[in-house]
Design a protein around this motif. Structure first.
Motif, PDB file in Angstrom:
ATOM      1  N   LYS A   1       0.831  -1.203   0.000  1.00  0.00           N
ATOM      2  CA  LYS A   1       0.000   0.000   0.000  1.00  0.00           C
ATOM      3  C   LYS A   1       0.871   1.259   0.000  1.00  0.00           C
ATOM      4  O   LYS A   1       0.576   2.230  -0.702  1.00  0.00           O
ATOM      5  CB  LYS A   1      -0.902  -0.015   1.237  1.00  0.00           C
TER       6      LYS A   1
ATOM      7  N   ASN B   1       2.332   2.436  -3.313  1.00  0.00           N
ATOM      8  CA  ASN B   1       1.410   3.112  -4.226  1.00  0.00           C
ATOM      9  C   ASN B   1       1.056   4.521  -3.755  1.00  0.00           C
ATOM     10  O   ASN B   1       0.267   5.207  -4.409  1.00  0.00           O
ATOM     11  CB  ASN B   1       0.125   2.294  -4.375  1.00  0.00           C
ATOM     12  N   GLU B   2       1.578   4.966  -2.582  1.00  0.00           N
ATOM     13  CA  GLU B   2       1.274   6.289  -2.079  1.00  0.00           C
ATOM     14  C   GLU B   2       2.308   7.303  -2.551  1.00  0.00           C
ATOM     15  O   GLU B   2       3.364   6.950  -3.069  1.00  0.00           O
ATOM     16  CB  GLU B   2       1.238   6.276  -0.531  1.00  0.00           C
ATOM     17  N   ARG B   3       1.984   8.622  -2.312  1.00  0.00           N
ATOM     18  CA  ARG B   3       2.887   9.708  -2.668  1.00  0.00           C
ATOM     19  C   ARG B   3       3.224  10.493  -1.407  1.00  0.00           C
ATOM     20  O   ARG B   3       2.364  10.672  -0.547  1.00  0.00           O
ATOM     21  CB  ARG B   3       2.233  10.632  -3.699  1.00  0.00           C
TER      22      ARG B   3
ATOM     23  N   ASP C   1      -7.410  10.601   4.401  1.00  0.00           N
ATOM     24  CA  ASP C   1      -6.504   9.622   3.796  1.00  0.00           C
ATOM     25  C   ASP C   1      -5.048  10.045   3.832  1.00  0.00           C
ATOM     26  O   ASP C   1      -4.189   9.372   3.250  1.00  0.00           O
ATOM     27  CB  ASP C   1      -6.935   9.374   2.334  1.00  0.00           C
ATOM     28  N   THR C   2      -4.752  11.156   4.431  1.00  0.00           N
ATOM     29  CA  THR C   2      -3.358  11.614   4.486  1.00  0.00           C
ATOM     30  C   THR C   2      -2.799  11.419   5.884  1.00  0.00           C
ATOM     31  O   THR C   2      -3.530  11.325   6.862  1.00  0.00           O
ATOM     32  CB  THR C   2      -3.268  13.109   4.115  1.00  0.00           C
TER      33      THR C   2
ATOM     34  N   ARG D   1       1.891  12.374   3.513  1.00  0.00           N
ATOM     35  CA  ARG D   1       1.838  11.140   2.731  1.00  0.00           C
ATOM     36  C   ARG D   1       0.386  10.728   2.537  1.00  0.00           C
ATOM     37  O   ARG D   1      -0.449  10.860   3.438  1.00  0.00           O
ATOM     38  CB  ARG D   1       2.598  10.024   3.453  1.00  0.00           C
ATOM     39  N   GLY D   2       0.080  10.211   1.339  1.00  0.00           N
ATOM     40  CA  GLY D   2      -1.267   9.743   1.024  1.00  0.00           C
ATOM     41  C   GLY D   2      -1.524   9.776  -0.479  1.00  0.00           C
ATOM     42  O   GLY D   2      -0.596   9.949  -1.287  1.00  0.00           O
ATOM     43  N   PRO D   3      -2.801   9.631  -0.900  1.00  0.00           N
ATOM     44  CA  PRO D   3      -3.133   9.739  -2.327  1.00  0.00           C
ATOM     45  C   PRO D   3      -2.753  11.108  -2.862  1.00  0.00           C
ATOM     46  O   PRO D   3      -2.779  12.118  -2.156  1.00  0.00           O
ATOM     47  CB  PRO D   3      -4.650   9.519  -2.360  1.00  0.00           C
ATOM     48  N   LYS D   4      -2.419  11.151  -4.178  1.00  0.00           N
ATOM     49  CA  LYS D   4      -1.860  12.368  -4.775  1.00  0.00           C
ATOM     50  C   LYS D   4      -2.769  13.578  -4.572  1.00  0.00           C
ATOM     51  O   LYS D   4      -2.321  14.636  -4.139  1.00  0.00           O
ATOM     52  CB  LYS D   4      -1.621  12.140  -6.270  1.00  0.00           C
ATOM     53  N   GLU D   5      -4.052  13.486  -4.905  1.00  0.00           N
ATOM     54  CA  GLU D   5      -4.949  14.642  -4.821  1.00  0.00           C
ATOM     55  C   GLU D   5      -5.097  15.126  -3.385  1.00  0.00           C
ATOM     56  O   GLU D   5      -5.045  16.329  -3.100  1.00  0.00           O
ATOM     57  CB  GLU D   5      -6.315  14.280  -5.400  1.00  0.00           C
ATOM     58  N   GLU D   6      -5.256  14.187  -2.448  1.00  0.00           N
ATOM     59  CA  GLU D   6      -5.396  14.568  -1.044  1.00  0.00           C
ATOM     60  C   GLU D   6      -4.124  15.217  -0.519  1.00  0.00           C
ATOM     61  O   GLU D   6      -4.166  16.160   0.268  1.00  0.00           O
ATOM     62  CB  GLU D   6      -5.748  13.339  -0.194  1.00  0.00           C
TER      63      GLU D   6
END
Length: 1361
Positions: free
Chosen positions: A574, A577-579, A610-611, A628-633
């Protein structure tokens, strides 16, 4: 008027008399000790005594008074007529000496005289003191404070000036007294009389007042000098241990005593101080000298090997001499290889002890022998025991000293030295000690060690309680080390192996490799993620060592480990796949973003669920915050945090305002009203330092314009209250660091001296010269003047001068390790800067300091440069074949030339004949002449040949060629032995290399390698089959003609001779000894080679090779050795019922060791593999009379045992441990009480309840009754414990521990169990017996200290899979 100088001297002499009275007893005892010297010291049995010890005589500081008094009495007798006149003169002379008002002054009656008698009757009193019986002294109540009075006359005042007048003391004396007060803590008041004398009244603690008085005498009173010539060997007695005697004498007399250094040839001791103290110090030093001159010292050369025998067990012999004579006997410790024994004390006592020690040494040398035995090195420490206690115990028991090889040696040989008749007994003890402990290793993976240790070491403690003599060590490798008694070690080994096997089968360990950037997220903050996973699955998760930071280790039950690894892998996938995005935020704002108790950061995380926002630890001091988290968030959160930071920066501008500490209360106002009003008007946060803080800075936080407004308001309050001004001063920026001083001490001192003004220097990195001072006008101007004065002084001490010197001269000016520069710096207090090779001006040396110091240093450096300009270079041609001779022996020839020539450098080239020299002209010419002279001498040398048989080369050369090296050094010659040529016919060029010292394949012995190689029986291999041969059997000697002939004679004197001795053939094996140990001992002892014939030759002739005297001594020694061996080889056999063997051997072999020690015989019992007809055979070996005596003793013991009654008593095995008690204490008490022997069954015996009692009939039945009584008492406790235990949950290893007691029960019955179904099928559906739950085969334990039991194939559980 009473002369105060005479009173002080009289009081000091009176104190000396009182102190001396206590030393009369000591003097009497010393005289009595001297009278005892006429009594001879009787030697106890063997060589040793058992007397108690006492310390020797030693002069201490406490005895100084007694010694001084004796000296004064002698001196007074010589000067008695003039004494009275001198005292009268002293009374008439008014000096300003010290008079002390302490407890040793006037008596109570003198100080408080009674009132005149009025004739009235005494009033009655009820005080308890009045009823005190006569003879009972009242308790003295002493004050901790003291008052010292010091009077110094005008003539003796050291710091007096012509301007000094009555009532106006000199400022220099006041300054000295202030320094003394600071140093000692005492209070000093000074007044001046009309006659110019001063009076000091010193008050304080006793030690402080005394110390202040001594310092005042040294600094304020004129000092006198006196010189005493005392022989240098007595200086150490004056100094005392670590200089304590000298220090005490200086403190007592307020003087300084200067003792010359050891390398100073002078004997003069100089004393400086006030006159009265100087006289006391001189008298005491003279008394110490006269006392010590009566004493004597001796140094005896006694071989080191005899020291333990002379000293005796635990030093008893030496201590007895010390107690009897009072002398000090210093024997070097075992690790110091010195033969010297020193004796010091009274001359007569020293002479007596010397004779006694020489007599003891002579007796020991005549009567003692030595033997060597081979004992594995790892067992030596068991022989030695803690602090050598076993060695002294053997010495005390047998009179034999056991010598072990040094710790850095690889030898296994143990030497026994002493009375030969006791060697057998000593050997038995040595081998018993050596074999009392064994070492084993148990294979177990490292990761199971902690499970075997248990929580908090619980399992290890249980194991240690069960087997206290076994030492268990868990290593970092896959093994466990055991050390202890053989039986216990074997039991523990089996238990640990079973437990390790069980743990390996039930637990698992797995390593996971994780990218380092994900590691901290997997672990979580403070390990929260890993802790949660550990609690859910019951596993252990830890990181590997520092060398593998990306490895996680998961440990626990196999299923749980697999589940934990699966979860961790999912988390890693997981994260991949995070940013992650970093934002730079000043770390001072991190707490504001987090908010009070984390409120603000929780709000952010709730908004962006989600961050994850990660702040650095406080120790990292980093400004990087990671989202850290999904790109948009992550992008949205980044913008939100960025905006929040800008707002925080605007609203958190910080200003520090220095305000006088006294003004803080005015700024706060009554009840905080003023500070509250400022906060409300400016919307800022204002923080003041605490009252006990040294800081005076007020911190304002808020928007910039608001903070500036608050600053103005606060400074306005200060100016109104304190009337403060602002003063500016310009000082060069380069001097600011000197104004601050080390750790700010200079600037802080100025601030404190000027009423705590505020001094503000430019910030670091600024080039401004302006310094701002705030405070009251007078204080601010004073601070300005001090700063300007410090800057001016610094500029004066920065005078700089340059000296021209070529760069090649720099290393000579600097000196080796910059020693010359350090010398100049210390002498002239200047700084010298020598430029580096890369500097632009490399020929300029700078000197910095005060002008006059710099000029003096410049003159010395210019002088050195001028001398260097006079240095010349020269060369000389030396043949190449002579270069190696100059370099030989670490350049000994060159060093000799340099010593004669002086400061010159000689360089030999790698190629060519030209040698370069550099230095002063005279030194270079002298070196050149000496070089040519040495070459001329070498060219005139001659070479002769010396015929020496090749087989003696090793003996002539000596250990590592030492004998030849000594001859070369003594006669200045070069000796060369023939080279060896390999014989290719025998080994085809592959044979081992041979050294020049090992002819005929000989093995090198302790004397340099002359010993030939021995086969199994010590026989020399034949030289006709040698693997090497010599080109020509001649030795060459090269040197000057006279020296060559002398060297030849010295070589021939080292050639050995051969001789033969006849020893009975059947004694050859014992002459050789086990592993050749005895024959090696004899060769080392006599420094000869001993060649024993082969067994197939059946010859009784033994050949000896060595120097003539050594060969004759060896022949005599071999004959004596054979006679002793023949006498001690008598054997006697007797038959004893095997059931009595245990009683003869004793517990742990104690009885048989006593038997061997008592009769000095070897006792051999039958071995387990002996034939049945020899099961009752016991063999005694030793001297015939000793063996017969031992036989009679054994028969008497057997007859006594056969007359005893043997009774078997059934006792419940559950209470055996209680009867035996801890470490068998209760059992020993029972046996001592009833005079019987009680034996409990072993674990492997059939009936575990049967106890055997042996002894007289009446005692046996009394002991039986007592055991039955104890059984009834203890069984009640056991029943009660069992009843209570039924209410507790069963323990993990309960079945294993109670397996034996439940083996006869039916256990529980379960229908339809797997073993019933499988056995019904095998037995045709017949009823089968239920399993035995107490049977360890069907219900094995899980380890926990029990040995594993193999499972039978016929178990009720069915066939094994």
């Amino acid at each position: 008027m009473v002369n105060k100088h005479w009173v002080s001297r009289h009081m000091q002499h009176h104190s000396i008399d009182e102190e001396a009275s206590s030393s009369r007893t000591t003097t009497t005892k010393t005289s009595a000790s001297a009278m005892q010297l006429q009594q001879p010291l009787s030697a106890p049995q063997g060589f040793f005594g058992n007397s108690t010890l006492s310390t020797g005589l030693a002069l201490t500081v406490a005895e100084l008074d007694a010694v001084t008094l004796e000296y004064k009495k002698k001196k007074a007798q010589r000067t008695a007529p003039a004494h009275h006149t001198e005292m009268q003169n002293n009374n008439n002379h008014a000096s300003g000496s010290a008079a002390t008002a302490t407890d040793n002054g006037l008596s109570y009656t003198d100080a408080f005289p009674s009132l005149p008698d009025t004739g009235r009757a005494a009033l009655p009193t009820t005080s308890p003191w009045a009823a005190r019986p006569p003879g009972h002294a009242r308790l003295a109540v002493q004050s901790n404070n003291a008052v010292e009075k010091l009077v110094i006359s005008y003539e003796e005042r050291r710091l007096k000036t012509d301007e000094t007048r009555f009532g106006k003391e000199a400022e220099s004396e006041k300054s000295v007294l202030r320094d003394i007060q600071k140093e000692t803590g005492a209070t000093i008041n000074m007044t001046q009389n009309k006659d110019g004398s001063i009076v000091l009244l010193i008050t304080g603690k006793r030690e402080e007042a005394r110390r202040a008085r001594n310092i005042a005498l040294q600094k304020l009173q004129t000092q006198a000098n006196v010189v005493l010539n005392i022989p240098k060997e007595y200086h150490r007695f004056l100094l005392g241990a670590k200089g304590q005697t000298k220090q005490d004498l200086e403190a007592l007399t307020a003087t300084k005593i200067f003792v010359p250094r050891m390398d100073d040839p002078s004997d003069a001791i100089r004393i400086t101080g006030p006159k009265e103290g100087l006289d006391v110090a001189r008298d005491r030093i003279q008394a110490i000298y006269e006392e010590q001159s009566k004493k004597g010292a001796e140094r005896l050369e006694i071989p080191k090997i005899y020291h333990p025998l002379i000293q005796g067990p635990h030093g008893k012999v030496v201590d007895a001499l010390t107690q009897k004579t009072g002398v000090r006997i210093n024997i070097p410790p075992p690790h110091v290889q010195k033969d010297e024994i020193s004796i010091s004390g009274e001359r007569e006592a020293v002479a007596y002890v010397k004779n006694e020690l020489l007599r003891l040494c002579s007796d020991i040398a005549q009567k003692s022998k030595e033997i060597q035995v081979e004992v594995p090195r790892e067992q030596h420490r068991y022989i030695q025991g803690p602090r050598g206690v076993n060695l002294h115990s053997i010495l005390e028991t047998t009179g034999v000293w056991v010598e072990l090889p040094p710790s850095n040696s690889d030898s296994n040989s143990v030497t026994l030295r002493g009375n030969p008749a006791k060697f057998g007994e000593a050997l038995n003890i040595v081998f018993a000690k050596a074999n009392s402990v064994v070492r084993l290793e148990v294979k177990a993976p490292t990761w199971v060690h902690k499970h075997m240790i248990g929580r908090g070491g619980e399992k290890v403690r249980d194991m240690a309680a069960s087997y206290p003599e076994v030492r268990i060590t868990y290593t970092e490798e896959d093994k466990i080390n055991l050390e202890g008694p053989p039986n216990d070690v074997d039991t523990v080994r089996r238990l640990l192996e079973a437990e390790s096997k069980e743990l390996v089968s039930t637990l698992a360990v797995q390593e996971m490799k994780i990218d380092e950037k994900f590691m901290k997220h997997i672990i979580g903050k403070n390990g929260s993620n890993v802790s949660r996973l550990k609690s859910e699955l019951g596993v252990q998760i830890r990181s590997a060592d520092q060398t593998r930071p990306n490895i996680l280790i998961v440990e626990g039950p196999k299923d749980a480990v697999a589940e934990a690894v699966k979860v961790l892998k999912e988390r890693v996938t997981k994260m991949e796949n995070e940013r992650a995005r970093d934002i730079i935020i000043d770390r001072n704002l991190h707490k504001l973003i987090i908010g009070q108790k984390g409120e603000r950061i929780r709000e952010i995380r709730d908004t962006f669920k989600d961050t994850n926002i990660l702040f650095p630890d406080a120790e990292e001091k980093s400004d990087v915050v990671t989202i850290r988290g999904p790109k948009e968030e992550v992008d949205k959160c980044f913008k939100y945090v960025e905006k929040l930071v800008k707002e925080l920066i605007i609203s958190n501008h910080r200003i520090e305002v220095p305000i006088f500490k006294d003004m803080h209360r005015a700024i706060i106002g009554r009840g905080g009203a003023t500070i509250r009003k400022i906060r409300e008007e400016t919307d800022t946060k204002i923080d003041l330092p605490s009252e006990n803080s040294d800081s005076d800075v007020i911190v304002i936080t808020g928007k910039k314009e608001n903070a500036e407004k608050a600053k103005v308001l606060i400074q306005k309050i200060q100016n109104e209250v304190a009337n403060a001004v602002e003063v500016k001063v310009s000082i060069p920026n380069k001097l600011h660091t000197h104004l601050i001083g080390a750790k700010g001490r200079t600037i802080q001192g100025i601030i404190q001296e000027c009423g705590n003004v505020n001094v503000q220097l430019p910030p670091p990195g600024s080039t401004s010269d302006e310094i701002i001072i705030r405070g009251p006008k007078v204080d601010a101007e004073k601070a300005r003047d001090l700063l300007q004065k410090i800057a001016q002084d610094r500029e004066l001490s920065s005078y700089t001068v340059d000296v021209q010197a070529k760069q090649e001269y720099h290393k000579y000016i600097s000196g080796q390790n910059r020693t010359n520069i350090a010398r100049l710096r210390d002498r002239y207090n200047v700084r010298i800067v020598i430029p580096s090779a890369s500097a632009e001006e490399r020929d300029i040396i700078s000197i910095i300091g005060k002008k006059e110091d710099v000029e003096r240093a410049k003159v010395e450096i210019e002088k050195t440069v001028k001398e260097l300009q006079n240095t010349i270079d020269d060369t000389v041609d030396i043949p190449l074949n002579q270069h190696s001779r100059f370099r030989a022996r670490r350049g000994e020839a060159i060093e000799h030339i340099l010593e004669q020539a002086g400061s010159v450098t000689i360089n030999f080239p790698d190629e060519g004949e030209t040698i370069k020299m550099r230095g002063p002209r005279d030194a270079v010419e002298t070196a050149k002449r000496l070089l040519l002279k040495r070459v001329e001498d070498w060219n005139s040398e001659i070479t002769i040949e010396v015929d020496i048989p090749a087989k003696y080369y090793g003996h002539v050369m000596g250990p590592k060629g030492s004998r030849v090296s000594n001859i070369q050094h003594d006669f200045d010659v070069h000796i060369k032995f023939p080279e060896r040529q390999r014989d290719n016919r025998n080994n085809n060029g592959n044979g081992p290399k041979q050294s020049a010292s090992g002819v005929n394949g000989g093995a090198v012995n302790g004397d340099g390698g002359e010993s030939p190689e021995h086969n199994g029986n010590g026989v020399e291999n034949g030289s006709e089959h040698s693997e090497t041969e010599v080109k020509k059997e001649v030795v060459t000697v090269t040197g000057q003609p006279d020296a060559v002939e002398s060297a030849k004679e010295a070589l021939l004197a080292l050639v050995p001779v051969e001789d033969e001795v006849e020893i009975a053939y059947d004694l050859h094996r014992k002459i050789i000894g086990q592993g050749g140990a005895n024959i090696r001992r004899l060769m080392d002892l006599y420094q000869v080679n001993i060649n024993v014939p082969n067994s197939d030759q059946n010859s009784s002739i033994i050949r000896l090779t060595g120097l003539p005297k050594a060969v004759e001594a060896a022949k005599k020694g071999l004959v004596e050795e054979a006679e002793q061996l023949q006498l001690r080889n008598f054997q006697l056999e007797l038959r004893v019922d095997p059931k009595y063997h245990f009683k003869l051997i004793g517990s742990g072999g104690t009885e048989v060791r006593k038997l061997r020690a008592k009769f000095d015989v070897d006792v051999q019992f039958p071995r387990p593999n002996d034939a049945p007809e020899n099961a009752d055979r016991i063999v005694l070996i030793g001297l015939e009379e000793k063996a017969n005596a031992a036989k009679d003793y054994i028969q008497a013991v057997i007859e006594d045992l056969e007359s005893k009654v043997v009774l078997d008593v059934p006792l419940d095995s559950r209470i055996h441990a209680r009867i035996i008690g801890g470490k068998g204490l209760n059992l020993r008490k029972l046996m001592d009480r009833f005079k019987v022997d009680i034996r409990f069954p072993r674990r492997d015996e059939g009936d575990s309840n049967q106890v055997t009692i042996t002894g007289d009939e009446a005692n046996v039945y009394e002991a039986e009754a007592e055991l039955k009584r104890l059984e009834d008492v203890y069984l009640d406790d056991v029943a009660e414990s069992d009843a209570l235990r039924s209410y507790h949950a069963p323990s993990r290893n309960q079945d294993h521990q109670l397996g034996d007691s439940r083996s006869n029960g039916q256990g529980f019955v379960v229908k339809g169990a797997p073993w019933q179904q499988q056995q019904r099928q095998a037995s045709g559906d017949h009823e089968v017996a239920s399993p035995q739950t107490g049977d360890l085969q069907e219900f094995p334990g899980l380890g926990n200290g029990a040995a594993a039991v193999p499972v039978s194939a016929a178990s009720r559980w069915g066939p094994l899979r």
